[in-house]
Design a protein around this motif. Sequence first.
Motif, PDB file in Angstrom:
ATOM      1  N   UNK A 198       0.827  -1.202   0.000  1.00 42.44           N
ATOM      2  CA  UNK A 198       0.000   0.000   0.000  1.00 42.44           C
ATOM      3  C   UNK A 198       0.862   1.252   0.000  1.00 42.44           C
ATOM      4  N   UNK A 199       1.935   1.244   0.780  1.00 44.27           N
ATOM      5  CA  UNK A 199       2.831   2.404   0.805  1.00 44.27           C
ATOM      6  C   UNK A 199       3.466   2.633  -0.555  1.00 44.27           C
ATOM      7  N   UNK A 200       3.869   1.564  -1.231  1.00 40.02           N
ATOM      8  CA  UNK A 200       4.476   1.697  -2.558  1.00 40.02           C
ATOM      9  C   UNK A 200       3.460   2.243  -3.561  1.00 40.02           C
ATOM     10  N   UNK A 204       3.764   6.102  -5.308  1.00 43.15           N
ATOM     11  CA  UNK A 204       3.705   6.342  -6.750  1.00 43.15           C
ATOM     12  C   UNK A 204       2.581   7.320  -7.083  1.00 43.15           C
ATOM     13  N   UNK A 205       1.425   7.139  -6.443  1.00 44.54           N
ATOM     14  CA  UNK A 205       0.295   8.032  -6.685  1.00 44.54           C
ATOM     15  C   UNK A 205       0.608   9.441  -6.195  1.00 44.54           C
ATOM     16  N   UNK A 206       1.269   9.544  -5.063  1.00 43.77           N
ATOM     17  CA  UNK A 206       1.638  10.833  -4.494  1.00 43.77           C
ATOM     18  C   UNK A 206       2.533  11.615  -5.463  1.00 43.77           C
ATOM     19  N   UNK A 207       3.389  10.901  -6.174  1.00 40.14           N
ATOM     20  CA  UNK A 207       4.310  11.535  -7.107  1.00 40.14           C
ATOM     21  C   UNK A 207       3.643  11.923  -8.427  1.00 40.14           C
ATOM     22  N   UNK A 208       2.579  11.200  -8.819  1.00 43.51           N
ATOM     23  CA  UNK A 208       2.011  11.381 -10.158  1.00 43.51           C
ATOM     24  C   UNK A 208       0.660  12.079 -10.180  1.00 43.51           C
ATOM     25  N   UNK A 209      -0.128  11.929  -9.124  1.00 35.98           N
ATOM     26  CA  UNK A 209      -1.501  12.441  -9.152  1.00 35.98           C
ATOM     27  C   UNK A 209      -1.547  13.893  -8.682  1.00 35.98           C
ATOM     28  N   UNK A 210      -2.562  14.651  -9.109  1.00 35.94           N
ATOM     29  CA  UNK A 210      -2.764  15.996  -8.554  1.00 35.94           C
ATOM     30  C   UNK A 210      -2.965  15.917  -7.039  1.00 35.94           C
ATOM     31  N   UNK A 211      -2.491  16.925  -6.311  1.00 34.98           N
ATOM     32  CA  UNK A 211      -2.623  16.869  -4.845  1.00 34.98           C
ATOM     33  C   UNK A 211      -4.047  16.631  -4.357  1.00 34.98           C
ATOM     34  N   UNK A 235       3.383   7.566   8.028  1.00 34.60           N
ATOM     35  CA  UNK A 235       4.816   7.706   8.282  1.00 34.60           C
ATOM     36  C   UNK A 235       5.619   7.388   7.022  1.00 34.60           C
ATOM     37  N   UNK A 236       5.240   6.323   6.340  1.00 32.66           N
ATOM     38  CA  UNK A 236       5.947   5.939   5.111  1.00 32.66           C
ATOM     39  C   UNK A 236       5.810   7.016   4.035  1.00 32.66           C
ATOM     40  N   UNK A 237       4.680   7.739   4.049  1.00 31.87           N
ATOM     41  CA  UNK A 237       4.436   8.765   3.032  1.00 31.87           C
ATOM     42  C   UNK A 237       4.929  10.139   3.457  1.00 31.87           C
ATOM     43  N   UNK A 238       5.456  10.252   4.676  1.00 29.26           N
ATOM     44  CA  UNK A 238       5.939  11.540   5.163  1.00 29.26           C
ATOM     45  C   UNK A 238       4.833  12.489   5.556  1.00 29.26           C
ATOM     46  N   UNK A 239       3.685  11.950   5.962  1.00 24.16           N
ATOM     47  CA  UNK A 239       2.547  12.755   6.388  1.00 24.16           C
ATOM     48  C   UNK A 239       2.366  12.620   7.883  1.00 24.16           C
ATOM     49  N   UNK A 240       1.573  13.541   8.456  1.00 25.58           N
ATOM     50  CA  UNK A 240       1.249  13.466   9.869  1.00 25.58           C
ATOM     51  C   UNK A 240      -0.024  12.647  10.041  1.00 25.58           C
ATOM     52  N   UNK A 247      -5.012  18.762   4.459  1.00 20.49           N
ATOM     53  CA  UNK A 247      -4.253  19.796   5.142  1.00 20.49           C
ATOM     54  C   UNK A 247      -2.820  19.388   5.386  1.00 20.49           C
ATOM     55  N   UNK A 248      -2.420  18.230   4.826  1.00 20.51           N
ATOM     56  CA  UNK A 248      -1.113  17.688   5.177  1.00 20.51           C
ATOM     57  C   UNK A 248       0.002  18.152   4.272  1.00 20.51           C
ATOM     58  N   UNK A 249      -0.304  19.085   3.371  1.00 19.12           N
ATOM     59  CA  UNK A 249       0.746  19.583   2.506  1.00 19.12           C
ATOM     60  C   UNK A 249       1.272  18.539   1.569  1.00 19.12           C
ATOM     61  N   UNK A 250       0.385  17.697   1.007  1.00 14.66           N
ATOM     62  CA  UNK A 250       0.838  16.648   0.112  1.00 14.66           C
ATOM     63  C   UNK A 250       1.460  17.270  -1.119  1.00 14.66           C
ATOM     64  N   UNK A 251       2.438  16.587  -1.639  1.00 14.47           N
ATOM     65  CA  UNK A 251       3.153  17.120  -2.800  1.00 14.47           C
ATOM     66  C   UNK A 251       2.574  16.531  -4.072  1.00 14.47           C
ATOM     67  N   UNK A 252       2.730  17.261  -5.145  1.00 13.15           N
ATOM     68  CA  UNK A 252       2.256  16.793  -6.435  1.00 13.15           C
ATOM     69  C   UNK A 252       3.162  15.696  -6.942  1.00 13.15           C
TER      70      UNK A 252
END
Length: 252
Positions: A198-200, A204-211, A235-240, A247-252
């Motif tokens: 799931x983290x993997x 990948x989605x975090x890097x490719x999908x719109x926030x 934690x694996x995704x670097x989120x709180x 509101x977690x400041x996810x990156x595109x």
Amino acid sequence: MHTIHAARTPAPSHASTTTPRRADLYAAIHKALRRAMTDTLTRLGALDTEDPADLLRTLAQAEHLLDMLRSHLQHENDFIHTAIEARRPAGARRTADDHLEHQGSIAALQAELRTLRAAEPSMRPTLALRLYRHFALFVAENLQHMHIEETANNAALWALYDDEELHALHDRLVASIPPAEMMDTLRWMGPALSPQELAALLTDMQAKAPPAAFAAVMDLLRPLLDPGRWVQLTTALGLQAGQPARAAGVRA
């Protein structure tokens, strides 16, 4: 009504435990489908035919699952079977033939669902038991079928394509799926995957999908995962873990 092939011998596994894992186009979606099918089968077995709300809710889930399976068959036909047969003519014949049978089984089960939904109360227990047994046979056939895809078809894909090509094929397949269908699939997939899988997937989605799209997926998954797994994932995704995804400041 299509039934399982009792004499079918499962294909041997072609993956060695000592070699690096190859790109696997089947693993995640098949875990989602196994979870959806077994959950729906269990609910059909426990159906209270005297409770109109339970009847409508359970039959709606079964109908939705059959729609999802029909769409899944088409995705595999259009992308995976096409890819195999482009470099190995008739290389996907066995599972393509299975798909034709599954289409017939889906239509038959949908007819049984309509019959049960419209039946007089006195007939519902008999019809519900018939539907449950036929659905169980359909699930059994699908479990065997998915094993063949995960072994024989994966072996063909790995022989014919490198991982970069397979990842590109996967991205094209995913891009063809409407957003609502993708969210329905992720609802089953999220709890079905291992934490690492799931983290993997979400990395990948975090890097490719719109926030906003990624945030919507995280909001969907949060109530479906137990608290420990949610913390592990964020934690694996670097989120709180305690912060809403939007509101977690996810990156595109």
